[in-house]
Design a protein around this motif. Structure first.
Motif, PDB file in Angstrom:
ATOM      1  N   ALA A  43       0.836  -1.203   0.000  1.00 33.34           N
ATOM      2  CA  ALA A  43       0.000   0.000   0.000  1.00 33.34           C
ATOM      3  C   ALA A  43       0.869   1.250   0.000  1.00 33.34           C
ATOM      4  CB  ALA A  43      -0.927  -0.010   1.219  1.00 33.34           C
ATOM      5  N   TYR A  44       1.978   1.216   0.758  1.00 39.44           N
ATOM      6  CA  TYR A  44       2.918   2.340   0.767  1.00 39.44           C
ATOM      7  C   TYR A  44       3.473   2.597  -0.630  1.00 39.44           C
ATOM      8  CZ  TYR A  44       7.743   4.035   0.733  1.00 39.44           C
ATOM      9  OH  TYR A  44       8.908   4.668   0.394  1.00 39.44           O
ATOM     10  N   VAL A  45       3.792   1.529  -1.360  1.00 41.04           N
ATOM     11  CA  VAL A  45       4.323   1.674  -2.716  1.00 41.04           C
ATOM     12  C   VAL A  45       3.310   2.385  -3.612  1.00 41.04           C
ATOM     13  CG1 VAL A  45       5.041   0.410  -4.785  1.00 41.04           C
ATOM     14  CG2 VAL A  45       5.847  -0.323  -2.536  1.00 41.04           C
ATOM     15  N   VAL A  46       2.055   1.946  -3.562  1.00 39.01           N
ATOM     16  CA  VAL A  46       1.011   2.584  -4.360  1.00 39.01           C
ATOM     17  C   VAL A  46       0.854   4.044  -3.950  1.00 39.01           C
ATOM     18  CG1 VAL A  46      -1.447   2.576  -4.933  1.00 39.01           C
ATOM     19  CG2 VAL A  46      -0.216   0.407  -4.717  1.00 39.01           C
ATOM     20  N   ALA A  47       0.836   4.298  -2.648  1.00 36.74           N
ATOM     21  CA  ALA A  47       0.641   5.662  -2.154  1.00 36.74           C
ATOM     22  C   ALA A  47       1.810   6.567  -2.535  1.00 36.74           C
ATOM     23  CB  ALA A  47       0.465   5.643  -0.640  1.00 36.74           C
ATOM     24  N   HIS A  48       3.031   6.031  -2.583  1.00 44.53           N
ATOM     25  CA  HIS A  48       4.198   6.811  -3.009  1.00 44.53           C
ATOM     26  C   HIS A  48       4.039   7.254  -4.459  1.00 44.53           C
ATOM     27  CE1 HIS A  48       8.548   7.833  -3.419  1.00 44.53           C
ATOM     28  NE2 HIS A  48       8.363   7.375  -4.643  1.00 44.53           N
ATOM     29  N   GLU A  49       3.629   6.333  -5.332  1.00 43.16           N
ATOM     30  CA  GLU A  49       3.458   6.694  -6.737  1.00 43.16           C
ATOM     31  C   GLU A  49       2.298   7.674  -6.915  1.00 43.16           C
ATOM     32  OE1 GLU A  49       5.838   6.022  -8.523  1.00 43.16           O
ATOM     33  OE2 GLU A  49       6.742   4.399  -7.369  1.00 43.16           O
ATOM     34  N   VAL A  50       1.247   7.517  -6.144  1.00 39.43           N
ATOM     35  CA  VAL A  50       0.163   8.496  -6.165  1.00 39.43           C
ATOM     36  C   VAL A  50       0.684   9.851  -5.689  1.00 39.43           C
ATOM     37  CG1 VAL A  50      -2.057   9.141  -5.144  1.00 39.43           C
ATOM     38  CG2 VAL A  50      -1.692   6.798  -5.909  1.00 39.43           C
ATOM     39  N   GLY A  51       1.629   9.821  -4.750  1.00 38.38           N
ATOM     40  CA  GLY A  51       2.254  11.063  -4.303  1.00 38.38           C
ATOM     41  C   GLY A  51       2.890  11.825  -5.451  1.00 38.38           C
ATOM     42  N   HIS A  52       3.505  11.103  -6.394  1.00 39.21           N
ATOM     43  CA  HIS A  52       4.066  11.767  -7.579  1.00 39.21           C
ATOM     44  C   HIS A  52       2.964  12.395  -8.433  1.00 39.21           C
ATOM     45  CE1 HIS A  52       8.156  10.757  -6.891  1.00 39.21           C
ATOM     46  NE2 HIS A  52       8.015   9.454  -7.052  1.00 39.21           N
ATOM     47  N   TRP A  98      -1.450  10.182   3.287  1.00 38.18           N
ATOM     48  CA  TRP A  98      -2.552   9.274   2.952  1.00 38.18           C
ATOM     49  C   TRP A  98      -2.752   8.235   4.057  1.00 38.18           C
ATOM     50  CZ3 TRP A  98      -1.931   3.961   2.328  1.00 38.18           C
ATOM     51  CH2 TRP A  98      -3.134   3.285   2.094  1.00 38.18           C
ATOM     52  N   ALA A  99      -1.654   7.665   4.552  1.00 35.17           N
ATOM     53  CA  ALA A  99      -1.751   6.647   5.598  1.00 35.17           C
ATOM     54  C   ALA A  99      -2.369   7.226   6.871  1.00 35.17           C
ATOM     55  CB  ALA A  99      -0.375   6.060   5.894  1.00 35.17           C
ATOM     56  N   HIS A 100      -2.094   8.490   7.139  1.00 43.55           N
ATOM     57  CA  HIS A 100      -2.696   9.170   8.293  1.00 43.55           C
ATOM     58  C   HIS A 100      -4.217   9.131   8.206  1.00 43.55           C
ATOM     59  CE1 HIS A 100      -3.251  12.484  11.258  1.00 43.55           C
ATOM     60  NE2 HIS A 100      -4.234  12.857  10.453  1.00 43.55           N
ATOM     61  N   TYR A 101      -4.737   9.438   7.027  1.00 44.77           N
ATOM     62  CA  TYR A 101      -6.185   9.446   6.851  1.00 44.77           C
ATOM     63  C   TYR A 101      -6.753   8.032   6.817  1.00 44.77           C
ATOM     64  CZ  TYR A 101      -6.282  14.463   6.158  1.00 44.77           C
ATOM     65  OH  TYR A 101      -6.185  15.810   6.363  1.00 44.77           O
ATOM     66  N   GLY A 158     -10.123   4.021  10.032  1.00 41.54           N
ATOM     67  CA  GLY A 158     -10.215   2.702  10.644  1.00 41.54           C
ATOM     68  C   GLY A 158      -9.745   1.570   9.769  1.00 41.54           C
ATOM     69  N   TYR A 159      -8.968   1.861   8.735  1.00 44.58           N
ATOM     70  CA  TYR A 159      -8.543   0.829   7.796  1.00 44.58           C
ATOM     71  C   TYR A 159      -7.255   0.127   8.218  1.00 44.58           C
ATOM     72  CZ  TYR A 159     -11.878   3.093   4.611  1.00 44.58           C
ATOM     73  OH  TYR A 159     -13.009   3.637   4.045  1.00 44.58           O
ATOM     74  N   LEU A 160      -6.457   0.767   9.066  1.00 46.78           N
ATOM     75  CA  LEU A 160      -5.191   0.175   9.456  1.00 46.78           C
ATOM     76  C   LEU A 160      -5.376  -0.833  10.580  1.00 46.78           C
ATOM     77  CD1 LEU A 160      -4.105   2.525   7.734  1.00 46.78           C
ATOM     78  CD2 LEU A 160      -2.258   2.775   9.397  1.00 46.78           C
ATOM     79  N   GLU A 161      -4.591  -1.890  10.519  1.00 48.94           N
ATOM     80  CA  GLU A 161      -4.570  -2.909  11.558  1.00 48.94           C
ATOM     81  C   GLU A 161      -3.236  -2.848  12.291  1.00 48.94           C
ATOM     82  OE1 GLU A 161      -7.151  -6.546   9.876  1.00 48.94           O
ATOM     83  OE2 GLU A 161      -5.359  -6.118   8.689  1.00 48.94           O
ATOM     84  N   GLU A 162      -3.138  -3.554  13.385  1.00 48.88           N
ATOM     85  CA  GLU A 162      -1.898  -3.583  14.147  1.00 48.88           C
ATOM     86  C   GLU A 162      -0.751  -4.087  13.275  1.00 48.88           C
ATOM     87  OE1 GLU A 162      -0.072  -5.513  18.293  1.00 48.88           O
ATOM     88  OE2 GLU A 162      -2.178  -5.857  17.708  1.00 48.88           O
ATOM     89  N   GLY A 163       0.332  -3.343  13.270  1.00 45.69           N
ATOM     90  CA  GLY A 163       1.493  -3.737  12.484  1.00 45.69           C
ATOM     91  C   GLY A 163       1.568  -3.099  11.113  1.00 45.69           C
ATOM     92  N   PHE A 196       8.166   9.695   5.587  1.00 51.63           N
ATOM     93  CA  PHE A 196       6.892   8.971   5.657  1.00 51.63           C
ATOM     94  C   PHE A 196       6.271   9.153   7.040  1.00 51.63           C
ATOM     95  CE2 PHE A 196       4.361   5.339   6.921  1.00 51.63           C
ATOM     96  CZ  PHE A 196       3.424   5.264   5.893  1.00 51.63           C
ATOM     97  N   ASP A 197       7.078   8.988   8.069  1.00 53.09           N
ATOM     98  CA  ASP A 197       6.586   9.132   9.440  1.00 53.09           C
ATOM     99  C   ASP A 197       6.076  10.539   9.683  1.00 53.09           C
ATOM    100  OD1 ASP A 197       6.493   8.175  12.357  1.00 53.09           O
ATOM    101  OD2 ASP A 197       7.776   9.949  12.491  1.00 53.09           O
ATOM    102  N   ARG A 198       6.766  11.543   9.168  1.00 49.19           N
ATOM    103  CA  ARG A 198       6.352  12.933   9.348  1.00 49.19           C
ATOM    104  C   ARG A 198       4.977  13.170   8.720  1.00 49.19           C
ATOM    105  NH1 ARG A 198       9.700  18.033   9.793  1.00 49.19           N
ATOM    106  NH2 ARG A 198       8.451  19.725   8.923  1.00 49.19           N
ATOM    107  N   GLY A 199       4.778  12.647   7.508  1.00 47.65           N
ATOM    108  CA  GLY A 199       3.483  12.782   6.859  1.00 47.65           C
ATOM    109  C   GLY A 199       2.394  12.028   7.601  1.00 47.65           C
ATOM    110  N   PHE A 200       2.747  10.849   8.115  1.00 48.65           N
ATOM    111  CA  PHE A 200       1.788  10.036   8.846  1.00 48.65           C
ATOM    112  C   PHE A 200       1.317  10.743  10.114  1.00 48.65           C
ATOM    113  CE2 PHE A 200       0.766   6.717  11.965  1.00 48.65           C
ATOM    114  CZ  PHE A 200      -0.173   5.973  11.258  1.00 48.65           C
ATOM    115  N   LYS A 201       2.241  11.400  10.790  1.00 46.49           N
ATOM    116  CA  LYS A 201       1.898  12.063  12.046  1.00 46.49           C
ATOM    117  C   LYS A 201       1.159  13.385  11.828  1.00 46.49           C
ATOM    118  CE  LYS A 201       5.580   9.991  14.824  1.00 46.49           C
ATOM    119  NZ  LYS A 201       6.899  10.206  15.491  1.00 46.49           N
TER     120      LYS A 201
END
Length: 289
Positions: free
Chosen positions: A159-168, A210-213, A218-223, A265-270
């Motif tokens: 999902a991160y890979v897809v979101a990175h390319e969407v970032g472009h 994107w991962a933040h949202y 409620g889409y993210l699971e533990e890990g 990535f962490d900065r955007g997530f937070k």
């Protein structure tokens, strides 16, 4: 990631089974080699001129055969379609907040090789975004490579890979890709690479937004967060160069170190906003046109 039985994007084009003959022009994507657009820069060129000459020079022939999809591939195709749908929802809302209209990109699934507006690319290119046609390109076999070669397993790593390319794609819509393009003829290759790194780190930041949202919905699971941050670190230039050749050449970096990619990535997530995503000017705001 909680993704099953949720909306899939209608902007997915399946070209698996189509084989492109002719010359593979360039490599690059999520990993430590140049994204396709950079081939234009390194040849001192205008993107349109490059595209015209590339399409004439390749002598590309397309052959199509029935593609036999495995059960695993079908599940992966459904997964990336759901992730793409999530990015559509999130970026539509964010663009509206800033007074813009988000235009959805198309995700092209391919196997072996594919023709894009940026030229012909093979599976070894990895996932990539082509600003010439506003398409994301993914060979789903990269899922195996990410897990086995890069040691970054898990659905949220993909999902991160897809979101990175969407970032472009987000960068292109905000005019940042053109801004980067304008620097190429003004700088040496080494100096330009520094801006290229910042461009890629910004896409990592946007993936984190994107991962933040996604977490808020409620889409993210533990890990899941750990899977994404591990994937970001796995494709750092320093780690890839060390694995490939046993030493690191910082002046050749084009995507950033593992530490940098994880940090942004962490900065955007937070933060979950655009204001903290200016990788070009330190702590200042995201540069809007």
């Amino acid at each position: 990631m909680r993704w099953k039985d949720r909306r899939k994007s209608s902007h997915v084009e399946d070209r698996r089974g189509s084989s492109m003959g002719g010359k593979t022009l360039v490599g690059g994507g999520i990993g430590g080699v140049l994204i396709l657009l950079v081939f234009t820069f390194l040849n001192g060129g205008d993107f349109g001129d490059f595209l015209n000459s590339a399409l004439m020079d390749t002598g590309t022939n397309t052959t199509t055969a029935p593609y036999q999809e495995t059960e695993t591939e079908a599940e992966r195709a459904d997964f990336v379609s759901v992730v793409l749908a999530d990015t559509e929802d999130v970026w539509t809302d964010i663009f509206q907040d800033y007074g813009y209209v988000y235009q959805d990109p198309t995700l092209v699934l391919f196997s072996g090789s594919v023709q894009s507006a940026c030229g012909v690319a093979g599976s070894s290119t990895g996932p990539f975004y082509c600003p010439g046609d506003a398409n994301l390109y993914i060979d789903l076999s990269f899922y195996d490579e990410l897990s086995q070669q890069f040691n970054a397993p898990g659905d949220f790593a993909m999902a991160y890979v897809v979101a990175h390319e969407v970032g472009h794609h987000v960068q292109t819509q905000f005019g940042l890709t053109k801004q980067l393009d304008s620097l190429r003829n003004q700088l040496s290759e080494t100096e330009f690479n520094k801006y290229q790194v910042r461009f890629e780190l910004q896409a990592d930041y946007l993936a984190g937004v994107w991962a933040h949202y996604a977490q808020g919905l409620g889409y993210l699971e533990e890990g899941d967060y750990e899977e994404a941050i591990n994937a970001a670190g796995a494709v750092g230039d320093d780690r890839l160069q060390q694995q490939a050749q046993g030493y690191v050449v910082p002046e050749s970096f084009t995507h950033g170190t593992s530490e940098q990619r994880m940090y942004w990535f962490d900065r955007g997530f937070k933060s979950g906003n655009l204001e903290n995503g200016d990788t070009f000017n330190g702590e200042s705001r995201f540069e809007l046109p």
